[in-house]
Design an enzyme around this catalytic site. Structure first.
Site: not given
Ligand code: NAD
Length: 409
Positions: A56, A101-103, A142
């Site tokens: 995202v 952002g992050k995924g 992460d």
């Protein structure tokens, strides 16, 4: 309120304080792009393994999207979207030129072999390589991912786009990573704690600290705080905690945890549960394990007068209100644990310039960036009579809204 809703809740409070229009609020709350891809790979047993990957990209008004990539069974669109927006505010509050952002990939990395993990990572890059890049979106480690995963991403990406180590940060030092990145978040938690205490006209000398979590952030925060003179009296991990009002010997504790797989059972000290640890009679509490641990009940019984959020989203918003009313100072996650993204930024700059920084330079620059960020948030909290959390969101949202206006829509 679920922690995934908390970011939007704080956003709305700070946006009201800023007087943002409804249309600007909608613009800033809506992710710019949400990617969901099938990531199927051959498993070691010859069967097909079906996985789903997400990325995202929340906001890029201040620079490329930036944020972690997690491998965890509970990864889903809602969680990734909330964490992506948290990254937008985190990068803005410490003023690094990124968006958020992050995924992630929904999987249990503990159940995958190294070969399966590598195939999964490479397949994910094959699916999204056109949407990431050093000037587009820069993932980082992460939960469930590490330097090795970043090395595979950089390698797979290079097959499509050539040598671009700045496509990810948190890489191994031997492969275009930066010295001091591993310890950056914990070091930053300690720096911020020092700055708050300094504003109170005190020093950390002799102050008592309880730390929840003895992983990367918890163990390193404890080590740096002890180095600044604080007395670490309690530490926990997933199995429970250990408490010694006279102070814990951190080196001995680390070696005990290495050989026993947990801090519980360490001597001298008494065993406490994770819940008990949060309400111990200490000056400072560092939640550095996972989210959603400080409930309203815990907030009512808390004895610490300062909480520095090493973990993301450790405090329920309802508990945050109680802490504010009781005069407990809470340094929010977006500021307290931003040391990692700050040093990631240095790694990216180093990669773009093909130049290596020294450890001393990294530490000095990180300290300066974190202290300046704290000063700004503190100044706004005093000027507008806001909690540090709302002041941090205020500063971040103001920067992102201004950049959005200046850049145009
Ligand atoms: P880690 O996996 O290295 O350590 C996590 C620690 O928490 C371990 O000691 C584990 O035993 C403990 N733990 C797990 N479940 C627990 C439970 N139910 N109760 C009590 N303790 C429990 O993780 P980390 O990298 O130290 O990250 C900790 C937190 O900090 C996470 O919320 C993460 O999102 C956040 N964070 C980490 C970084 C970073 O750079 N590592 C940056 C920003 C935020």
């Amino acid at each position: 309120m679920r922690s995934t809703e908390a970011v939007a809740y704080y956003f709305n409070q700070a946006a009201a304080e800023l007087g943002l229009s409804e249309s600007m609020k909608t613009l800033l709350l809506t992710p710019q792009r949400s990617i969901k891809v099938e990531v199927s790979i051959p498993m070691d047993n010859g069967e097909i393994g079906n996985f789903v990957g997400y990325r995202v990209q929340h906001d890029s008004s201040r620079g490329p999207f930036k944020g972690g990539l997690r491998y965890h069974p509970q990864v889903d669109t809602d969680e990734v979207a909330a964490l992506a927006s948290l990254m937008t505010w985190k990068t803005a509050v410490v003023d690094v030129p990124y968006g958020g952002g992050k995924g992630g990939i929904q999987c249990d990395p503990k159940k995958l072999s190294l070969g399966e993990l590598e195939r999964l990572t490479r397949k994910f890059v094959q699916r999204i390589h056109d949407f990431i890049g050093p000037k587009i979106d820069i993932p980082a480690p992460d939960m469930g991912t590490d330097g090795q995963v970043m090395a595979w991403i950089a390698n797979e990406y290079s097959k499509f786009h050539g040598f671009e180590p700045g496509v990810v940060t948190g890489k191994p030092v031997e492969l275009h990573g930066i010295v001091g990145r591993e310890e950056a978040t914990g070091r930053g938690v300690a720096t911020i704690t020092r700055e708050v205490v300094k504003r109170q006209g005190k020093t950390l000398e002799g102050m008592t600290v309880a730390v929840q979590g003895f992983g990367n952030v918890g163990s390193i925060s404890a080590r740096f705080l002890a180095g600044m003179g604080a007395r670490i009296v309690a530490i926990s991990d997933v199995k429970g905690g250990i408490y010694n009002p006279s102070g814990l010997d951190l080196e001995a504790l680390a070696s005990f945890a290495r050989s026993h797989g947990t801090v519980t059972g360490f001597s001298p000290g008494e065993t406490v549960t994770n819940e008990q640890l949060l309400t111990l009679p200490v000056d400072i509490l560092i939640p550095a394990a996972l989210g959603d641990v400080i409930t309203t009940d815990i907030a009512r019984n808390m004895k610490a007068s300062l909480i520095v959020e090493g973990a993301n989203n450790p405090t329920f918003p309802e508990a945050d209100e109680i802490l504010n009313k009781n005069g407990v100072i809470v340094v929010p996650d977006i500021l307290a644990n931003a040391g990692g993204v700050i040093v990631s930024y240095f790694e990216w700059v180093q990669n773009l310039q093909n130049f290596r920084w020294t450890y001393d330079q990294v530490v000095r620059e990180q300290d300066s960036k974190m202290s300046q960020s704290f000063d700004k948030v503190y100044e706004i909290s005093k000027a507008r009579n806001l909690s540090l959390r709302l002041a941090a969101y205020y500063v971040a949202i103001q920067r992102v809204a201004k950049a959005t206006e200046l850049g145009g829509y």
